[in-house]
Design an enzyme around this catalytic site. Structure first.
Site, PDB file in Angstrom:
ATOM      1  NE  ARG A 122      42.963  57.612 -73.853  1.00 23.72           N
ATOM      2  CZ  ARG A 122      43.061  58.817 -73.314  1.00 23.72           C
ATOM      3  NH1 ARG A 122      42.753  59.900 -73.997  1.00 23.72           N
ATOM      4  NH2 ARG A 122      43.473  58.962 -72.069  1.00 23.72           N
TER       5      ARG A 122
ATOM      6  CG  ASN B 213      39.645  56.470 -72.734  1.00 23.53           C
ATOM      7  OD1 ASN B 213      40.206  55.593 -73.354  1.00 23.53           O
ATOM      8  ND2 ASN B 213      40.157  57.017 -71.647  1.00 23.53           N
TER       9      ASN B 213
END
Length: 92
Positions: free
Chosen positions: A21, A39
């Site tokens: 990320r 996520n």
């Protein structure tokens, strides 16, 4: 902004707990895109980015490009009209 779009991408593989990320956020900011990466409960990472189609295509190519943290097995994408209301690029 030329032909703005919203890219929603679902990235499958070993992409959680490896800095994916953060890496995605960095690439998106370099491209001038706004949005977020988070996520998902099923182990994927969901990426939402808005900006010019060419820049969203570039981010999609980077997600598939093999230089990501972890290991990407598959990226599914959807393009749609931008919704707006986003600023910066965040990790959720």
């Amino acid at each position: 902004m030329p032909d703005p779009v919203r890219l929603t991408a679902w990235v499958r593989g070993r992409v959680q707990g490896v800095g994916f990320r953060w890496w995605t956020r960095s690439r998106a900011l370099e491209l001038g895109l706004v949005g977020w990466a988070r996520n998902a409960a099923d182990g994927r990472v969901e990426v939402v980015a808005e900006g010019p189609r060419s820049d969203c295509d570039a981010l999609l190519a980077l997600l598939r490009g093999g230089g990501t943290p972890g290991h990407v097995d598959h990226v599914a994408e959807r393009f749609s009209p931008p919704k707006g209301g986003l600023s910066g690029f965040s990790e959720r």
